[in-house]
Design a protein around this motif. Structure first.
Motif, PDB file in Angstrom:
ATOM      1  N   ASN A  83       0.837  -1.215   0.000  1.00  0.00           N
ATOM      2  CA  ASN A  83       0.000   0.000   0.000  1.00  0.00           C
ATOM      3  C   ASN A  83       0.868   1.261   0.000  1.00  0.00           C
ATOM      4  OD1 ASN A  83      -2.493  -1.299  -0.116  1.00  0.00           O
ATOM      5  ND2 ASN A  83      -2.601  -1.516   2.108  1.00  0.00           N
ATOM      6  N   LYS A  84       1.941   1.249   0.802  1.00  0.00           N
ATOM      7  CA  LYS A  84       2.842   2.409   0.870  1.00  0.00           C
ATOM      8  C   LYS A  84       3.525   2.616  -0.484  1.00  0.00           C
ATOM      9  CE  LYS A  84       5.303   5.664   2.760  1.00  0.00           C
ATOM     10  NZ  LYS A  84       4.719   6.995   2.843  1.00  0.00           N
ATOM     11  N   ALA A  85       3.963   1.518  -1.095  1.00  0.00           N
ATOM     12  CA  ALA A  85       4.607   1.620  -2.408  1.00  0.00           C
ATOM     13  C   ALA A  85       3.641   2.200  -3.435  1.00  0.00           C
ATOM     14  CB  ALA A  85       5.106   0.246  -2.854  1.00  0.00           C
ATOM     15  N   MET A  86       2.363   1.809  -3.353  1.00  0.00           N
ATOM     16  CA  MET A  86       1.361   2.329  -4.282  1.00  0.00           C
ATOM     17  C   MET A  86       1.177   3.833  -4.083  1.00  0.00           C
ATOM     18  SD  MET A  86      -0.462   1.595  -6.799  1.00  0.00           S
ATOM     19  CE  MET A  86      -1.621   2.543  -7.758  1.00  0.00           C
ATOM     20  N   GLU A  87       1.151   4.273  -2.821  1.00  0.00           N
ATOM     21  CA  GLU A  87       1.043   5.723  -2.539  1.00  0.00           C
ATOM     22  C   GLU A  87       2.186   6.483  -3.201  1.00  0.00           C
ATOM     23  OE1 GLU A  87       0.929   7.033   1.592  1.00  0.00           O
ATOM     24  OE2 GLU A  87      -0.363   5.311   2.043  1.00  0.00           O
ATOM     25  N   ILE A  88       3.391   5.949  -3.042  1.00  0.00           N
ATOM     26  CA  ILE A  88       4.585   6.605  -3.601  1.00  0.00           C
ATOM     27  C   ILE A  88       4.484   6.673  -5.122  1.00  0.00           C
ATOM     28  CG2 ILE A  88       7.076   6.292  -3.981  1.00  0.00           C
ATOM     29  CD1 ILE A  88       7.104   5.057  -1.072  1.00  0.00           C
ATOM     30  N   LEU A  89       4.151   5.546  -5.741  1.00  0.00           N
ATOM     31  CA  LEU A  89       4.109   5.504  -7.208  1.00  0.00           C
ATOM     32  C   LEU A  89       2.992   6.357  -7.779  1.00  0.00           C
ATOM     33  CD1 LEU A  89       5.007   1.747  -7.752  1.00  0.00           C
ATOM     34  CD2 LEU A  89       6.466   3.744  -8.145  1.00  0.00           C
ATOM     35  N   GLN A  90       1.889   6.499  -7.060  1.00  0.00           N
ATOM     36  CA  GLN A  90       0.806   7.376  -7.529  1.00  0.00           C
ATOM     37  C   GLN A  90       1.285   8.823  -7.615  1.00  0.00           C
ATOM     38  OE1 GLN A  90      -2.481   6.041  -4.900  1.00  0.00           O
ATOM     39  NE2 GLN A  90      -3.659   5.873  -6.785  1.00  0.00           N
TER      40      GLN A  90
END
Length: 198
Positions: free
Chosen positions: A187-194
């Motif tokens: 989830n954290k990685a997705m936040e960063i990539l968004q």
């Protein structure tokens, strides 16, 4: 060898002398230490832990290196590869002078107003900006690695990232035997990539 440099020599000439003695090249740090060891009067002999002193020392050395590079090109007597990690004197090759005509770093370091007008606050901002960019690129790379999308040949898009995110969530969801901490990382990685791909 720690003989003194000729104080009558310009800083560019002193650097030229040091680089002639080190055909494999020297880092910026090694050049500064050699100048200090040989009692060059052209750089501040103060602790480099002070950020403004560090900036001014760096600026003076790079100003001299770019002047030396221009002089060597004009005389067709050598070339100078300039980078903080390795400054190296190279043999002259015809036609190479044209390659360095548009060089924003050269323009920056040859403009002494940049040395005179840069304050301690400016140096703090430059360093903060540098570290933010570094942290940002490392953060993005770590997120791409977690998603298995680093180093791939396919162009990255938010749609592709979301597809991979859904696959990983499905695979690592605690209801399917995955771990909560792994799901939080995803989830954290997705936040960063968004932030990078929106």
């Amino acid at each position: 060898m720690s003989h003194d440099l000729d104080p009558a020599l310009d800083l560019a000439d002193q650097l030229h002398e040091l680089l002639r003695e080190a055909p494999e090249g020297l880092s910026e740090y090694q050049l500064i230490q050699a100048l200090k060891a040989r009692h060059s009067t052209h750089i501040p002999h103060l602790e480099l832990t002070d950020r403004l002193v560090l900036f001014r020392t760096h600026f003076l050395v790079f100003n001299a290196l770019y002047r030396l590079r221009d002089q060597l090109n004009a005389e067709a007597s050598g070339q100078l590869a300039i980078s903080p990690l390795c400054v190296q004197l190279l043999p002259y090759t015809a036609g190479s002078a044209a390659l360095c005509e548009l060089d924003p770093l050269r323009d920056y370091y040859l403009d002494l107003d940049n040395l005179r007008d840069t304050t301690e606050q400016d140096v703090e901002r430059l360093l903060a900006s540098f570290w933010t960019r570094m942290q940002g690129s490392e953060e993005k790379l770590a997120a791409l690695e977690l998603f298995g999308l680093h180093g791939g040949n396919q162009p990255l898009s938010l749609a592709l990232i979301k597809q991979r995110y859904r696959q990983l969530v499905s695979q690592h969801h605690p209801d399917r035997g995955g771990s909560t901490s792994r799901l939080q990382s995803i989830n954290k990685a997705m936040e960063i990539l968004q932030r990078y791909y929106s």
